[in-house]
Design an enzyme around this catalytic site. Structure first.
Site, PDB file in Angstrom:
ATOM      1  CG  HIS A 187      -2.114  -1.003   0.925  1.00 20.27           C
ATOM      2  ND1 HIS A 187      -3.329  -0.658   0.391  1.00 20.27           N
ATOM      3  CD2 HIS A 187      -2.148  -2.348   1.107  1.00 20.27           C
ATOM      4  CE1 HIS A 187      -4.078  -1.753   0.271  1.00 20.27           C
ATOM      5  NE2 HIS A 187      -3.377  -2.794   0.699  1.00 20.27           N
ATOM      6  CB  THR A 188       4.349   1.975  -0.404  1.00 18.76           C
ATOM      7  OG1 THR A 188       4.688   0.740  -1.052  1.00 18.76           O
ATOM      8  CG2 THR A 188       4.534   1.815   1.097  1.00 18.76           C
ATOM      9  CD  GLU A 190      -5.529  -5.263 -12.741  1.00 16.69           C
ATOM     10  OE1 GLU A 190      -4.438  -5.409 -13.347  1.00 16.69           O
ATOM     11  OE2 GLU A 190      -5.765  -5.801 -11.653  1.00 16.69           O
ATOM     12  CG  ASP A 201      -0.518  -5.840  -8.362  1.00 11.46           C
ATOM     13  OD1 ASP A 201       0.246  -5.747  -7.390  1.00 11.46           O
ATOM     14  OD2 ASP A 201      -1.751  -5.750  -8.271  1.00 11.46           O
TER      15      ASP A 201
HETATM   16  C1  GLA Z   1      -2.953  -4.627  -4.773  1.00 11.84           C
HETATM   17  C2  GLA Z   1      -2.862  -3.521  -5.813  1.00 11.84           C
HETATM   18  C3  GLA Z   1      -1.463  -2.921  -5.825  1.00 11.84           C
HETATM   19  C4  GLA Z   1      -1.011  -2.527  -4.429  1.00 11.84           C
HETATM   20  C5  GLA Z   1      -1.235  -3.673  -3.448  1.00 11.84           C
HETATM   21  C6  GLA Z   1      -0.933  -3.280  -2.026  1.00 11.84           C
HETATM   22  O1  GLA Z   1      -2.159  -5.700  -5.148  1.00 11.84           O
HETATM   23  O2  GLA Z   1      -3.162  -4.019  -7.084  1.00 11.84           O
HETATM   24  O3  GLA Z   1      -1.424  -1.821  -6.705  1.00 11.84           O
HETATM   25  O4  GLA Z   1      -1.625  -1.345  -4.007  1.00 11.84           O
HETATM   26  O5  GLA Z   1      -2.568  -4.143  -3.504  1.00 11.84           O
HETATM   27  O6  GLA Z   1       0.424  -3.055  -1.868  1.00 11.84           O
END
Ligand code: GLA
Length: 368
Positions: free
Chosen positions: A16-17, A144, A156
């Site tokens: 979540h960064t 996405e 991701d």
């Molecule tokens: C999901 C989101 C990513 C990221 C993570 C948390 O995987 O797709 O963009 O924010 O959560 O790190």
């Protein structure tokens, strides 16, 4: 038909960064989505998937947006990518796409990014060979976020496109977004040489990025940055946090600020060639921060982390968007730790988790 593969990922640290302009450190998995693709000249996309036998979707390339709401949700990911190419001005004359995904869905291992990235790299090679890796990440993410309607950051897709075998990808998300040089660095990550293994336990509790919790956390982070008069929480320091009046925003900001610091600390250790066991405590601290300050853990995730630590893991944490999905644990002996997690799940009455080990694999590429 030629084939391309794009992998899922686990994030070693930096959760979540990404949408706070911060730092992440993922590895690519050897599990991926394979996309067979071949050009057509009649302006149609014909889409099939091994996981959806009998469900063939055929749409005109220049008419995708109008059909979006009638498409099955799985098809919105690959067709969203096609739509991004068309909107970007690339001449897609028509294409056959055949998908085969091996990344478990809902496990927090980025099955959807792997899907979008596999189609992106295939279309790049067929219709837009000049595309940079950075543009591929942006196309996969835009598909996405837009067509598929899932509000991800770019962790991701960057992992799936940019990772290399044997390395963790250190990404400065702000620098990457601004196309600054040196935004990413491949950090050697050879756990085997240190006698270590990275164990993944998929709790089986599905996580879903579109169920509201993820978007709510993003909004809270934006609100905290606004209240501090910053463009993103990336720029906040621990001294800034007491200036936030709302205790909930203080907790959210505390997670982001401390998590960014933990990524940098892990990278420093790995760069210096330290024993990877020494990153374990930082992984566990990340879990506590996600559990207590960001409040996105769930009982099976906490139980799996506690069980792994009690069984001797050097560090463990939940990975991905949260509320479900998988944990990772840095361990000497994967079998005994996995067995302990199974036992504790059975005692707690949770369905048995799926445990497997992972090694840093290659990013998206064409198959020979
Ligand atoms: C999901 C989101 C990513 C990221 C993570 C948390 O995987 O797709 O963009 O924010 O959560 O790190």
């Amino acid at each position: 038909m030629e084939q391309w593969i794009a992998p899922g990922r686990v994030n070693i640290i930096g959760e979540h960064t990404d949408y706070n302009d911060g730092f992440v450190l993922p590895i690519a998995l050897s599990l991926g989505v394979v996309c067979g693709a071949g050009p057509r000249g009649d302006g149609l996309v014909r889409l099939a998937s091994v996981q959806r036998p009998g469900e063939v979707v055929e749409v005109r390339v220049d008419d995708l947006a109008a059909h979006r709401d009638r498409l099955p949700s799985w098809a919105r990911y690959p067709l969203g990518v096609v739509d991004e190419f068309v909107r970007g001005g690339y001449r897609v004359t028509g294409v056959n796409l055949e998908l085969d995904g091996a990344v478990p869905i809902g496990a927090g291992l980025s099955s959807s990014a792997a899907l979008c990235c596999a189609v992106t790299i295939a279309l790049r090679d067929l219709f837009a060979p000049e595309l940079t890796e950075r543009s591929m990440v942006e196309i996969a993410r835009a598909a996405e976020n837009g067509f598929a309607g899932v509000p991800t950051g770019l962790l991701d897709q960057s992992a799936s496109i940019l990772c290399t075998e044997g390395h963790a990808l250190f990404l400065d998300v702000r620098a990457f977004t601004m196309a600054e040089p040196g935004a990413s660095e491949q950090i050697p990550f050879d756990l085997g040489a240190a006698g270590l293994t990275l164990l993944v336990a998929d709790t089986g509790q599905p996580h879903d990025l579109s169920d509201g919790g993820y978007a709510e956390r993003r909004a809270q982070c934006d609100a905290a940055a606004d209240a501090l008069n910053l463009s993103a929480l990336r720029d906040a320091t621990t001294e800034d946090i007491p200036r936030l009046r709302d205790p909930l925003l203080r907790r959210r900001a505390t997670h982001v600020v401390t998590e960014n610091a933990r990524v940098l600390a892990v990278v420093d250790k790995l760069r210096a060639g330290a024993d990877p066991r020494r990153i374990g405590e930082l992984l566990t601290a990340s879990h506590r921060s996600l559990r207590d300050d960001f409040e996105i853990s769930a009982p099976p995730l906490d139980l799996a982390v506690d069980a792994a630590l009690d069984a001797g893991a050097h560090g463990a944490r939940m990975v991905g968007g949260g509320f479900g999905g998988s944990i990772i644990a840095l361990v000497d002996h994967a079998d005994s730790v996995a067995e302990q997690i199974m036992k504790r799940f059975a005692t707690a009455g949770f369905a048995p988790p799926r445990a497997f080990t992972v090694e840093p694999a290659a990013g998206a590429h064409k198959l020979d």
